[in-house]
Design an enzyme around this catalytic site. Sequence first.
Site, PDB file in Angstrom:
ATOM      1  N   CYS A  81      34.050   5.433 -24.538  1.00 27.29           N
ATOM      2  CA  CYS A  81      33.248   5.483 -23.320  1.00 27.29           C
ATOM      3  C   CYS A  81      34.090   6.168 -22.239  1.00 27.29           C
ATOM      4  CB  CYS A  81      32.823   4.080 -22.883  1.00 27.29           C
ATOM      5  SG  CYS A  81      34.156   2.876 -22.765  1.00 27.29           S
TER       6      CYS A  81
ATOM      7  N   HIS B 177       0.828  -1.204   0.000  1.00 30.15           N
ATOM      8  CA  HIS B 177       0.000   0.000   0.000  1.00 30.15           C
ATOM      9  C   HIS B 177       0.860   1.249   0.000  1.00 30.15           C
ATOM     10  CE1 HIS B 177      -2.125   3.335   2.006  1.00 30.15           C
ATOM     11  NE2 HIS B 177      -3.119   2.956   1.242  1.00 30.15           N
TER      12      HIS B 177
END
Length: 859
Positions: free
Chosen positions: A805, A475
Amino acid sequence: MPFCITGTAPSRSSPLSTWTRAINRDCAPAGQVPAVTHVPVERSYLADRLREPTETAMASRRHVIPFTELGRQDIGSVGGKNASLGELTAHLGAAGVRIPPGFATTAQAYEELLSAHGLRASIEDQITRLHDGAPLDEVGRAIRALILREPLPTSLPGEIVTAYEDLARRTGSEDPPVAVRSSATAEDLPEASFAGQQDTYLNVRGPEQLLEFCHRCFASLFTDRAIDYRERMGFDHLSVALSVGVQIMVRADRAGAGVIFTLDPETGFPDVIVVSAAWGLGETVVSGQVDPDEYTLFKPSLKDSSLNPLIDVRVGAKRRKTVYAETGLTRTVDTLPAERVRRVLGDDDVRTLAGWAGAVEEHYGCPMDLEWAKDGVTGELSIVQARPETVQSRRRITAIRECRLTVNPGQPLIEGTAVGEAIGQGPVVPLTAPVAREAFPEGGVLVTGLTDPDWEPVMKRASAIITDHGGRTSHAAIVSRELGVPAVIGTGSATRVLRQASEVTVSCAEGDRGRVYDGLLPYEERETDLSTLPKTRTRIMLNLADPSAALRWWRLPADGVGLARLEFIVAHQVKAHPMALLHPEKLDADDRCDVERLTEGYQDRGAYFVDRLSRGIARIAASRWPDPVVVRTSDFKTNEYARLLGGRTFEPDEANPMIGWRGASRYYSDGYREGFALECRALRRVRGEMGLTNVVVMIPFCRKPGEADLVLDVMGEQGLRRGQNGLKVYVMAEIPSNIILVREFAERFDGFSIGSNDLTQLTLGVDRDSEALAHLFDENDPAVTRSIQRLVAGAHEAGRTAGLCGQRPSDDPAFTEFLVRSGIDSISVAPDSFAAVKEHVARAEDSRKVGDVHSGAGE
């Protein structure tokens, strides 16, 4: 003030039972049957109440409809929950989806209840009081009492009991246990979920209990949380009706239950199905009482029966479970130690549920949130609820919101599962029970054990939420996402640890682990409109290491992953040296015990390594499917390997680990060959068994062409042959020999990825970590830039791709322009730099009039 519910129902012991209930509270706790007082009633009156209506009356006043006659078009009559159960029953049975039988009361029955004795007007008066400033809890309590004092419409009890007895005949059971669920006509809509706003009762048995809890469901349309939710969402209270769904129970109390999302509930990534599972009835999962198991499946692989689509498994603590009660409805008990470490579902069951969920999503045409249960007696799986997902599916897909701390935060006070991707901060407000909305300070950080719908008025005032218990489908998680409030759930001990803290910063911007830091730390927040990013000829890719954070970047229009580092997965998810797993007999007693504890449940400790590593790789690869994901095999240095559990036994003490026994030289050596074989097994599983053939393997720190041959031979022995099943193998270009012998390396590899940090270090002979030499470390030095140009040109001449990279393009637009001018095929950067680098590259391509400088080398 006491009130009465009056009704009649046939029983199996006599053709007619007479009863009237006096209940001292308007709402007993879920799972607890309130006390009942039997009062004599005139038999003729009860007989009249049970008299069957005529066919004409039935046609005009039908109060109960079986699921088999319902569909999506009936939301206005039976609410979203019951309409969906009817839709599934009618249309998904052919796909093998199992739905327990049941029936629903109609909205007309509820409207008749409100029309009696001025009840509607009385409720309107109470809503007016609320708008005039009356306390929410006072108004809600008054309305519920009004509804429960009003008898059910004349023919409704008889229709309910008749339908219940029909279920009993169909199931061959006397007084079968049923779930009694509320289904509002404004519930489970794409724009509003109303999840958990009304009451549900499980293990309801017999006509008397059934009628009692049906009536209580009607009253639950006006729980405090439901009133507050409708106020917040702009729904008129009296334009929403309530239907009650009655469904045969699945004996999940003897097995397990949980929730399924047909997208990632945190990021909205659409190509996965996430199944959560806990022991017992599903109440513990949806209420957040437990940290459930979580299974992630890759949808494209799910469609191929020869593939294993399960790309991630996380075994939760599952410390509690809800089971049938000997008296009353249900009770929650502690799980056994063996249950806490054992998976609730096997691979076959997970695949079945995911397949059903995919079929439901395809039928509805939108992401879905489903509840499932497994019968511990028959072993059968069932879907017991289905509703449209209402949080991620409503987000703007053309924008990405990024938050990051701008200081080193130090060690967190506590960690848990992150919900959302934001950062919140404020004063700590520890609570053991909900308080009035006005009593909670706006912007406070709510700290509690767990939440349920009664907490929602408080939750929407919080800047962040922290709970001891719960998983990503609890919840607290569901409501936090809907509110856009960051939450850290399932911490285990936040209510104790944060008791003395005054102000905290709650960060959910660091992957799937949420962290709580002491004090109010500075942070920045920005939103990027992805629709405004320019297109570039140069491919812009991502550097990723943490699998848990990979899915959060799926909306970035990147061209794949240019560097996925295995070291992070090994260090954070495997946590042990691979050779220590294979040879625990060489470890000291303490390390051997730690390895046994870490790999509990695995007879083959190598399989533990392969499982953890393959799932980490798969999660990253799935996030960019079908674009290429370049996975670099492990590139720890010896001092870093030694820090892994058991690592010191297998690693030498080197004077200069930076240029020592690392990269390719380890993979064919006797000291690590078995460990590299485990890496290959993991990669083979990802590509071959899971179907993620977009994975490209990259070999780091390969000094000589002959060394490349040795590594490729070892890979071939492990079932990773270059070119087989489309496998491409790249090499890191980070050593001058890679540049000088570019043709020779190009004969052995399909592409190059430049590691600019190591290339600069080894070209200039500068230790990149030395403060004394920092002024000499320069990636713009001509010796470095000419090496890059030579590498790119040589790769293209050989028909190979070349990328880079590293951090430099993020920090230096001029360096980015140099790379574009050199004809680089791709630039791979950190996700938070993607937008800036994309714009730098576009400007460089435009200003330099690059045109088609690329050689046409393959993707």
